[in-house]
Design a protein around this motif. Structure first.
Motif, PDB file in Angstrom:
ATOM      1  N   ALA B 101      33.145  37.217  36.165  1.00 57.49           N
ATOM      2  CA  ALA B 101      34.564  37.525  36.364  1.00 57.49           C
ATOM      3  C   ALA B 101      34.847  38.991  36.014  1.00 57.49           C
ATOM      4  CB  ALA B 101      35.430  36.603  35.517  1.00 57.49           C
ATOM      5  N   ARG B 104      33.571  41.228  38.741  1.00 60.06           N
ATOM      6  CA  ARG B 104      34.432  41.268  39.926  1.00 60.06           C
ATOM      7  C   ARG B 104      35.708  42.049  39.674  1.00 60.06           C
ATOM      8  NH1 ARG B 104      33.216  35.111  41.262  1.00 60.06           N
ATOM      9  NH2 ARG B 104      31.191  35.406  42.247  1.00 60.06           N
ATOM     10  N   ARG B 105      36.109  42.160  38.407  1.00 55.82           N
ATOM     11  CA  ARG B 105      37.248  43.031  38.129  1.00 55.82           C
ATOM     12  C   ARG B 105      36.823  44.492  38.218  1.00 55.82           C
ATOM     13  NH1 ARG B 105      39.175  38.749  34.726  1.00 55.82           N
ATOM     14  NH2 ARG B 105      37.943  39.376  32.950  1.00 55.82           N
ATOM     15  N   THR B 181      44.017  44.616  44.280  1.00 53.40           N
ATOM     16  CA  THR B 181      42.694  44.880  43.731  1.00 53.40           C
ATOM     17  C   THR B 181      42.742  46.051  42.747  1.00 53.40           C
ATOM     18  OG1 THR B 181      41.912  44.170  45.893  1.00 53.40           O
ATOM     19  CG2 THR B 181      40.292  45.154  44.422  1.00 53.40           C
ATOM     20  N   VAL B 184      43.863  45.579  38.841  1.00 56.87           N
ATOM     21  CA  VAL B 184      42.987  45.168  37.741  1.00 56.87           C
ATOM     22  C   VAL B 184      42.074  46.315  37.303  1.00 56.87           C
ATOM     23  CG1 VAL B 184      43.039  42.722  38.262  1.00 56.87           C
ATOM     24  CG2 VAL B 184      41.316  44.150  39.334  1.00 56.87           C
TER      25      VAL B 184
END
Lengths: 527, 271
Positions: B101, B104-105, B181, B184
């Motif tokens: 996670a 992906r940030r 997107t 973050v």
């Protein structure tokens, strides 16, 4: 060219548009005819029909409403069926007469139609009323015995007395439910002198009300001269249909429909209302929805989002779809064996051993019926939810994951909100199927008569173990099991119409909810 | 343009610069297969920091597969078999201390079709931030405004942040997804044919946005529009049948490709 195209079938399409449009039209017509039949037969029953005073050639006479005509068995003329009521005087409330033998038909204004608690309706004349409306409260009983009112005044005081009786019945019910029952249950918890005194006072008042209600009688005379005394308490409704104007009749019709909706059944379901059945149906369907929704949605999520999409998952999916085709009575037998006898029997042994052998949960009841129907509708919910989940494009899921969401977050924040309309579609289908289901209910908890609805003011308020009434079963019972099917048939029609309306109402609620959810963000964009 | 430039000079200069670039992502011997179907064969390349790198190639050449390997989006598919190593700022993205996670940030992704969630514009941008939690309303408001400004969408939507994201036009939706997107705070932004579903004007806006974003981000762009690659990217990698054929500065790759396969593709003479 253009002209010929307009006259014949559209070029290249042949008769297909007509065929398809024709099937739609025929389906709609049949549906409309069905609803019309139910509405006319059912709602027409509440309209105060005129009473005919029929005199036959042999001198006999009776008062009744013409119901239908049929050719005589041997040919040569017609015979007519009259609803003549007066079952206590004549034995049968129905009379067939040969049309040719009718001497005269009249519609005198003074003919009364009384709906009674016992013996069905009465047709005839009101001669006198004893125990009139004269005294001061508390002194009513005294002096009433002697007062004898006759003629038009008798009718007026009967109408007044009936309104008064209605008020008394309401007060009685309030006194019983709001004062006596709570007091009694509080007294059961611990002895208390003030409470006991209060209860004694309330009970005294109750007896007084009952006494007041019981007083008073009317003298009735049928058109052929037989007389009888009828206690006023036993009269539900009094009408003089021949003397009523159209607005009067409309008001009476509205009141009749309202009583049908709001009251419990009387006379072995052949008269009275269907309120417990409406309540039972709706409550059972709501309980069923509450039970089936989480299971169905979780199962669909597992099948579509979590499970490996292999041969096993495909097999399970096929099995679930096939479950939707299992006849409902099979579910009923399963519910009886597993829920009622299995689980219910065990619950009784563990928690209600002191009341055994009379069962608490070990017999059909609301909970078991709801569970059985939840099982019955589970495949419908699973399939609809799965289709909704499959329609959500993968890039929505990936979009959430790409932002650092875990799979659970992706499911709860993006996928499930998007699949909610599909879940509601599943619930609509489930409700439509469950509300009309009767066969399995007969095994797991529906009752012919359960005037107490399963929700009341006593802890735990919702009584899941109670038997309940259901509109579908009520139709079956009134139409086939009454003592007088002919009289109950209009009620069966009205109940059928009501069942359709209840299902429609439940579905419209879900459809409205779905529309609301959809309109918040518009439909899924098609990429 | 190529006519005016001395044939060898400019490319060799840019190639020198390319060799000196600091890398953000390093891909080393990456092989990837869906079941028994090979998608990537031994791909090795470095993605320079704060530059736009484009992956081009015919359909099915593996460019999208390569892109999706960079934020481990293949993890969901159990059939995918992978070999080789990918490093983000020196640390292995498949390493045991790498939280997927978190990865992906750090490596954000924008997809081909605009995929705003069925929520309001505000909620879309706040989605990733809310997942992390711990932000107050004011901080969230500021972060949303900042992200929308960075994606050049703030002026267009600031009066209707509570409206459904699905009411926006396609180009606006795509910029919203970019804003979502950016919110973050990624280090790398992966763009999978971000303009292929958009009209020409929206495409230009996205391209301009890409050029502006490289000041703060490393961008990787997959496209099958070669003019687009030429317009916005600094470096271009050409893939064919799962292999990296040629990789270098965009001008030299387009004006002076070393291999005949590359030249055939960019001049439209596909075998």
């Amino acid at each position: 060219m253009a002209m010929s195209k307009q006259r014949g079938f559209p070029r290249g399409e042949g008769p297909w548009p007509w065929l398809t449009a024709g099937s739609v039209a025929i389906s709609l017509l049949m549906l409309g005819a069905l609803l019309l039949l139910l509405a006319v037969r059912g709602l027409g029953h509440f309209w105060p029909a005129p009473v005919t005073l029929v005199e036959l050639q042999d001198g006999s006479r009776f008062a009744g409403m013409a119901v239908k005509e049929a050719p005589l068995p041997g040919g040569g003329g017609e015979e007519r069926l009259y609803h003549t009521a007066n079952r206590d005087l004549e034995g049968s409330p129905w009379t067939w007469v040969e049309v040719a033998t009718i001497e005269a038909e009249r519609h005198p204004d003074d003919l009364v139609v009384l709906e009674r608690q016992r013996w069905g309706a009465f047709h005839g004349r009101l001669m006198a009323l004893r125990g009139g409306d004269d005294g001061v409260e508390g002194q009513r009983k005294v002096g009433r015995e002697d007062a004898l009112v006759e003629g038009e005044a008798a009718w007026q005081s009967l109408v007044a007395r009936l309104a008064e009786l209605e008020a008394l019945r309401n007060e009685l019910a309030r006194l019983r439910d709001d004062t006596i029952l709570p007091l009694a249950s509080r007294l059961a918890d611990g002895e208390n002198a003030t409470l006991a005194a209060e209860l004694a006072r309330a009970e005294a008042r109750l007896r007084e009300l009952q006494m007041t209600m019981e007083s008073g009688e009317v003298l009735l005379e049928s058109v052929d001269g037989t007389r009888l005394w009828q206690p006023i308490e036993g009269i539900v409704r009094a009408q003089r249909p021949n003397a009523m104007s159209v607005p009067d009749k409309l008001a009476a019709w509205g009141q009749g429909v309202w009583r049908f909706l709001a009251e419990g059944p009387r006379a072995a379901n052949s008269a009275g209302g269907v309120w417990p059945a409406i309540f039972g149906t709706v409550l059972m369907v709501l309980l069923m929805s509450v039970l089936v929704a989480p299971f169905g949605v979780l199962a669909a999520i597992y099948l579509n989002e979590v499970a490996h999409q292999g041969r096993m998952t495909r097999l399970v999916r096929i099995a679930v779809r096939n479950l939707a085709g299992v006849p409902s009575i099979v579910y009923g037998v399963f519910g009886l064996g597993v829920f009622v006898y299995g689980i219910g029997g065990s619950l009784d042994e563990w928690f209600f051993a002191d009341t055994l052998p009379s069962p608490t949960f070990g017999t059909g009841g609301l909970l078991w019926a709801s569970l059985t129907l939840a099982l019955l509708t589970l495949p419908v919910v699973i399939v609809a939810t799965e289709e909704g989940l499959a329609r959500i494009p993968d890039h929505q899921r990936e979009g959430a994951l790409a932002l650092g969401a875990t799979r659970l977050e992706m499911l709860t924040r993006v996928v499930l909100p998007m699949a909610t309309p599909a879940m509601l579609t599943g619930m609509i289908l489930a409700v439509a199927r469950a509300a009309g289901e009767v066969a399995p209910l007969m095994l797991v908890g529906v009752a012919k008569l359960a005037p107490q609805v399963p929700v009341d003011g006593n802890f735990p308020f919702l009584h899941l173990e109670r038997k309940f009434m259901h509109l579908g079963y009520h139709i079956y019972d009134t139409a086939f099991h009454g003592s007088d099917v002919q009289a109950a048939l209009p009620l069966a029609y009205a109940t059928a119409l009501l069942l359709v309306l209840v299902i429609l109402g439940l579905n419209l609620t879900a459809i409205f909810l779905r529309h609301h959810l959809r309109s918040r963000h518009g439909r899924l964009p098609r990429h | 343009m190529s006519d005016l430039m001395p044939p060898a000079m400019a490319p060799s200069g840019t190639i020198l610069a390319f060799k000196r670039e600091a890398s953000c992502l390093e891909i080393e011997g990456l092989c990837l297969a869906y079941g028994d179907k090979t998608a990537l064969r031994d791909v090795t390349l470095r993605v320079p920091r704060h530059r736009v790198t484009a992956f081009i190639g015919p359909s099915g050449c593996g460019k999208s597969t390569l892109l999706r390997a960079l934020n481990r989006l293949h993890d969901l598919n159990e059939d995918v078999v992978r070999q080789g190593r990918i490093r983000l700022e020196g640390s292995d993205i498949h390493g045991p201390e790498m939280d997927v996670a978190q990865l992906r940030r750090r490596v954000g992704m924008v997809f081909q079709a605009p995929n705003p969630f069925p929520m309001s514009i505000y909620d879309n941008v706040a989605f990733g931030l809310r997942l992390q939690g711990g932000l107050r309303k004011r901080q969230l408001d500021d972060a949303v405004e900042e992200a929308l400004t960075a994606a050049a969408l703030w002026e267009e939507v600031k009066d209707r942040l509570r409206a459904s994201a699905w009411t926006l036009s396609g180009g606006q939706q795509q910029r919203l997804v970019i804003a979502r997107t950016l919110a973050v705070g990624p280090e790398v932004l992966l763009l999978d044919e971000p303009a292929s579903a958009l009209d020409p004007i929206s495409t230009l806006k996205i391209e301009e946005l890409i050029r502006n974003l490289k000041a703060s981000l490393t961008l990787v762009l997959v496209t099958h529009n070669m003019q687009q690659a030429a317009r916005v990217s600094d470096y271009t990698a050409f893939l064919q049948q799962g292999e990296l054929v040629e990789y270098g500065p965009t001008d030299s790759l387009f004006t002076n490709p070393r291999l005949a396969r590359t030249e055939n593709y960019i001049t439209g003479r596909m075998a």
